[in-house]
Enzyme design. Structure first.
Site, PDB file in Angstrom:
ATOM      1  N   ASP A 117       0.807  -1.223   0.000  1.00 16.37           N
ATOM      2  CA  ASP A 117       0.000   0.000   0.000  1.00 16.37           C
ATOM      3  C   ASP A 117       0.846   1.282   0.000  1.00 16.37           C
ATOM      4  OD1 ASP A 117       1.035  -0.228   2.538  1.00 16.37           O
ATOM      5  OD2 ASP A 117      -0.878  -0.192   3.595  1.00 16.37           O
ATOM      6  N   HIS A 118       2.109   1.176   0.372  1.00 18.63           N
ATOM      7  CA  HIS A 118       2.937   2.382   0.479  1.00 18.63           C
ATOM      8  C   HIS A 118       3.590   2.754  -0.857  1.00 18.63           C
ATOM      9  CE1 HIS A 118       2.392   2.123   4.762  1.00 18.63           C
ATOM     10  NE2 HIS A 118       3.261   3.080   5.009  1.00 18.63           N
ATOM     11  N   ASP A 157       3.961  -1.217  11.327  1.00 14.22           N
ATOM     12  CA  ASP A 157       3.509   0.111  10.934  1.00 14.22           C
ATOM     13  C   ASP A 157       2.945   0.774  12.184  1.00 14.22           C
ATOM     14  OD1 ASP A 157       2.668   1.733   8.238  1.00 14.22           O
ATOM     15  OD2 ASP A 157       1.363   2.148   9.940  1.00 14.22           O
ATOM     16  N   ARG A 174       9.252   3.144  11.314  1.00 15.94           N
ATOM     17  CA  ARG A 174      10.296   2.955  10.305  1.00 15.94           C
ATOM     18  C   ARG A 174      11.595   2.413  10.913  1.00 15.94           C
ATOM     19  NH1 ARG A 174      10.209   8.252   7.181  1.00 15.94           N
ATOM     20  NH2 ARG A 174       8.088   7.470   7.017  1.00 15.94           N
ATOM     21  N   ARG A 179      -0.354  12.993  10.100  1.00 17.01           N
ATOM     22  CA  ARG A 179       0.932  13.630  10.416  1.00 17.01           C
ATOM     23  C   ARG A 179       1.159  14.829   9.511  1.00 17.01           C
ATOM     24  NH1 ARG A 179       3.913   7.949  11.021  1.00 17.01           N
ATOM     25  NH2 ARG A 179       3.385   7.664  13.203  1.00 17.01           N
ATOM     26  N   SER A 194       6.954   7.376  12.794  1.00 23.45           N
ATOM     27  CA  SER A 194       6.579   6.065  12.271  1.00 23.45           C
ATOM     28  C   SER A 194       7.379   4.940  12.921  1.00 23.45           C
ATOM     29  CB  SER A 194       6.813   6.036  10.766  1.00 23.45           C
ATOM     30  OG  SER A 194       8.193   6.006  10.517  1.00 23.45           O
TER      31      SER A 194
HETATM   32 FE1  SF4 Z   1      -0.155   4.741   4.964  1.00 26.87          FE
HETATM   33 FE2  SF4 Z   1       1.180   5.326   7.194  1.00 26.87          FE
HETATM   34 FE3  SF4 Z   1      -0.165   7.238   5.881  1.00 26.87          FE
HETATM   35 FE4  SF4 Z   1      -1.458   5.356   7.175  1.00 26.87          FE
HETATM   36  S1  SF4 Z   1      -0.091   6.906   8.082  1.00 26.87           S
HETATM   37  S2  SF4 Z   1      -1.911   6.076   5.118  1.00 26.87           S
HETATM   38  S3  SF4 Z   1      -0.187   3.557   6.850  1.00 26.87           S
HETATM   39  S4  SF4 Z   1       1.610   6.108   5.147  1.00 26.87           S
END
Ligand code: SF4
Length: 640
Positions: free
Chosen positions: A64-65, A119, A535, A379, A533
Site C-alpha cells: 500500500d505504500h 507500521d 520505520r 501527520r 513512524s
Molecule cells: Fe499509509 Fe502510514 Fe499514511 Fe497510514 S499513516 S496512510 S499507513 S503512510
C-alpha cells in the site's frame, strides 16, 4: 478489584511477567501485518531466521505504500513480497486492494486478539477491540516465527467519552482534542482505553479514526470495547461469527483517567508542523488553501467518503484548490462506484487516486512551493508532503470537503445541516485481491529482483565505545528526519547501501559522508528523539553507517526499541542540561559498557575533546541488554 479491557486481553496472552506498569512482559501474538515499505525487510529477516512457515494464527502482507512505479524497484519488491507470502504462509493483499489498516479492519481484525504490525498505525484495529501494537519489522518477523512480543507494561489510561458529538464535530475532532491535551509525548508508556457512555454513538470506522491517531500521542496503543456496535460492523462485513463481547469489569481500575465531553467539541485542526498544534478551525482562518487531500488510514472509510460526496454533490471545487481523494480500500472504492457517490466526487472536480497511502507518505501529490494543504491524514511534519516549505493542516473529512469548495480553511458548520450517512447493512465483500498462502510452499520460488539486497547484520557491541558526535539535533526529531520517505527514497527500502545516502538528508545532507569517513560514531538528540513512524530503517541504516549509540534527552517508544533491535545503544542524559555541553565533532568515549549495562549502572560518557565527563543511563531490561550486546535482535534470536 476487576480488570480493565487491556488487562483482560494481556492476561489471556501473557507468556511471562506481571501486569505491573514498568515491568517487562511477554505476550503471545495472534496476528501480524506488514506493509511493503517495512515488509521487504521483515521478510528478509524472517528468512534469515530459517523458519519454514509463519506460526501465527494469521499473517497478512500488504502492498500500500510504494505503489508508484516510476522505476523497477517497487514492482520488484511487490513480486518478492507476493512470493514470500505464498511460500511462508501469509495472506497477500495486492497493490490496489487498499491501505493495510483499513483492509485489516474490514477483513481480518478479531476482537480480543493481539495484532503486531510493522507500521505505527497498527492501533487502528483497536477500534474493533483488538490489542494492536505498531513495532519495527524485526519484532514482527520474530512474532511470525512464533516468538512472543516483549514490552514494558504500559500504564492504562481510561479515556471516558461523555455525551454525544454535536453536528459537524467528528471522530477526528475527538482525537485532535486528545492530542491537544496530551501532546505528541503525552501517551508514551501508556495505553489509551476508551469507555464512557459516549462510545455507543461512535461506529467502528469512527472508533478506528481515534485509535489510529492515538499513535501520534506516542501511546503504545488505543482500544475500544467490543460491543453491539462492533457486532453490527462485523455482521455488515459478513464476519459476525468472530464477534465476542469484551469490556472492562464494572469495578476495573485504571492508572489514569481522562474525561472528554463530546458535546463540547467543535471542528478542530492541527496546524503546521505537529499533530498536537491543535486549534478550533474558526480561530485559524482566513487561510487560503491550495490543496485538499482526503484519504489515509485515518479517514478514508466508506462513512468518511460518503459524507465528503454528499457535501460536494452538485458543486465544484474552488479554482485555486487541487482536491485529491484516495479511498482507503477497494471495498470502499467499489461501493462508491456502485451507489453513484464516485460520480458525484468526479463531477465536483476531485482527482481520484488509487486505494493506497499515496500523498500521506509523500508518494505523489506534493503541494506547490510554499503552499497550504489541508489533509485528513495523521501527520504534518515538515517536508513529509514532499514540499519542504509547504504547510500542512490536519482536519476531518467534513472540514476538508468544505475547504475544497471555498478555497479557504472552512468550518463546516457554515454549510448548514450535515449529511446523514449510516453504515450499510452489508458491505460489498470481494476478497479476490487477497491471495491466500500456497498449498505447496516447496514449489514456490522467491523472486528476487536487483532491488533486493542482502540484509546487513550488526556486529556485537564493543566493550568500549569511542566515536565522534556525527550530528547534534534538537527536540522532536522524527523518523522522517532521520530516514526520509517519499518517491525517491521509499523504493530503496530493501537496498540499504543505496538508502544510506539519504540519512538525515533534510537536516544535514553531509551526514552520510561524515559517518562513512569517521567509520561511524554517536548521535546526540533532544527530547522525544525518533517520534513518528515505526520505520526501522531509521535505526537499521544508521547501524549500517556504523552508529553505535544515540545519546538523547528522551526517546519515542518504537524508535528506541528499533535502536535496540539493531544493536545501537539508546542512552539518556541524567542531567538534561549536559546536552548543551556537547557539540558536533566532539569525540566521546564510553568505557566498560558491557559491565555497566549488565549491572544496571549509569554510564560515564567522557568528552575526550573537551575533557569532561557526564553521566548517562540506558533504561533497558535484562533481555534488552542481551540483545544490544549480541548486536541486535536478529543475532540474539538466531543464537537461541
Ligand atoms: Fe499509509 Fe502510514 Fe499514511 Fe497510514 S499513516 S496512510 S499507513 S503512510
Amino acid at each position: 478489584m476487576g480488570y480493565n479491557l487491556t488487562q483482560k486481553i494481556l492476561l489471556n496472552h501473557l507468556v511471562s511477567g506481571t501486569l505491573q506498569p514498568g515491568q517487562e512482559i511477554a505476550i503471545k501474538i495472534d496476528q501480524t501485518l506488514t506493509q511493503d515499505a517495512t515488509g521487504t525487510m521483515a521478510y528478509l529477516q524472517f528468512e534469515a531466521m530459517g523458519i519454514p512457515r509463519v506460526k501465527t494464527e494469521l499473517s497478512v502482507s500488504y502492498v500500500d505504500h510504494n505503489t508508484l512505479q516510476t522505476g523497477f524497484e517497487n514492482a520488484d519488491d511487490h513480486r518478492f513480497l507476493q512470493s514470500t507470502a505464498a511460500k511462508y504462509g501469509a495472506y497477500f493483499s495486492r497493490a490496489g486492494n487498499g491501505i493495510c489498516h483499513q483492509v485489516h479492519l474490514e477483513r481480518f481484525g478479531v476482537p480480543g486478539k493481539t495484532l503486531l504490525g510493522s507500521d505505527s498505525h497498527t492501533p487502528t484495529a483497536g477500534g474493533l477491540g483488538m490489542l494492536a501494537i505498531g513495532v519495527g519489522g524485526l519484532d514482527v518477523a520474530v512474532a511470525m516465527g512464533g516468538g512472543p512480543f516483549h514490552m514494558v507494561m504500559p500504564r492504562v489510561v481510561n479515556v471516558r467519552l461523555h455525551g454525544r458529538l454535536a453536528p459537524w464535530a467528528t471522530a477526528k475532532d475527538v482525537i485532535l482534542e486528545v492530542l491537544r491535551r496530551l501532546t505528541v509525548k503525552g501517551g508514551v508508556g501508556k495505553i489509551l482505553e476508551y469507555g464512557g457512555e459516549g462510545i455507543k454513538y461512535l461506529t467502528v470506522p469512527e472508533r478506528a479514526t481515534i485509535t489510529n491517531m492515538g499513535a501520534e500521542t506516542g501511546a503504545t496503543t488505543s482500544i475500544f470495547p467490543s460491543d453491539e456496535v462492533t457486532r453490527a460492523f462485523l455482521r455488515a462485513q459478513g464476519r459476525e461469527e468472530v464477534w465476542v463481547e469484551l469490556g472492562p469489569d464494572p469495578d476495573a481500575a485504571y492508572d489514569e483517567v481522562l474525561d472528554i465531553d463530546l458535546s463540547s467539541l467543535e471542528p478542530l485542526v492541527a496546524c503546521p508542523h505537529s499533530p498536537d498544534n491543535v486549534k478550533p478551525v474558526r480561530e485559524v482562518g482566513p487561510l487560503a488553501v491550495d490543496q485538499v487531500v482526503i484519504g489515509s488510514c485515518t479517514n478514508s472509510s466508506y462513512l468518511d467518503l460518503m459524507k465528503v460526496a454528499a457535501i460536494l454533490k452538485g458543486k465544484v471545487v474552488h479554482p485555486r484548490v487541487s482536491l485529491v481523494i484516495a479511498p482507503g480500500s477497494r471495498q470502499v472504492y467499489a461501493m462508491l462506484a456502485q451507489n453513484g457517490a464516485l460520480a458525484d466526487l468526479v463531477a465536483a472536480g476531485a482527482r481520484i487516486l488509487e486505494c493506497a497511502c499515496g500523498p500521506c507518505i509523500g508518494m505523489g501529490q506534493a503541494p506547490p512551493s510554499g503552499g497550504v494543504s489541508v489533509r485528513t491524514i495523521n501527520r504534518n511534519f515538515k517536508g513529509r508532503s514532499g514540499t519542504a516549505d509547504a504547510r500542512v493542516y490536519l482536519a476531518s473529512p467534513e472540514t476538508a470537503a468544505a475547504t475544497a469548495l471555498t478555497g479557504r480553511l472552512t468550518d463546516p458548520r457554515e454549510l448548514g445541516d450535515p449529511p446523514e450517512i449510516a453504515l450499510p447493512e452489508r458491505f460489498h465483500v470481494d476478497d479476490r485481491m487477497i491471495l491466500p498462502p500456497a498449498d505447496n510452499p516447496d514449489d514456490v520460488e522467491i523472486v528476487r529482483g536487483p532491488n533486493i539486497k542482502p540484509l546487513p547484520v550488526a556486529e556485537p557491541l564493543p566493550r568500549s565505545i569511542q566515536g565522534r558526535v556525527l550530528i547534534k539535533v534538537g527536540d522532536n526529531i522524527t523518523t522522517d528526519h532521520i530516514m526520509p520517505a517519499g518517491a525517491k527514497v521509499l523504493p530503496l527500502r530493501s537496498n540499504i547501501p543505496a538508502m544510506a545516502e539519504y540519512v538525515f538528508a533534510a537536516v544535514d545532507p553531509s551526514f552520510p559522508r561524515r559517518a562513512r569517513e569517521a567509520g561511524g560514531g554517536i548521535i546526540v538528540g533532544g527530547e522525544n528523539y525518533g517520534q513518528g513512524s515505526s520505520r526501522e530503517h531509521a535505526a537499521l541504516v544508521p547501524m549500517y553507517l556504523g552508529v553505535k549509540a544515540v545519546l538523547a534527552k528522551s526517546f519515542a517508544r518504537i524508535h528506541r526499541d528499533n535502536l535496540i533491535n539493531f544493536g545501537i545503544l539508546p542512552i539518556t542524559f541524567i542531567e538534561p542540561a549536559d546536552y548543551d555541553r556537547l557539540e558536533q565533532d566532539d569525540v566521546l568515549q564510553i568505557d566498560q559498557v558491557h559491565q555497566a549495562l549488565q549491572d544496571g549502572a549509569d554510564l560515564e560518557v567522557k568528552n575526550v575533546t573537551r575533557n569532561f565527563t557526564i553521566k548517562a543511563r540506558a533504561q533497558v531490561t535484562p533481555r534488552q541488554v542481551e540483545i544490544i550486546l549480541a548486536g541486535g535482535l536478529l543475532n540474539y534470536t538466531r543464537r537461541g
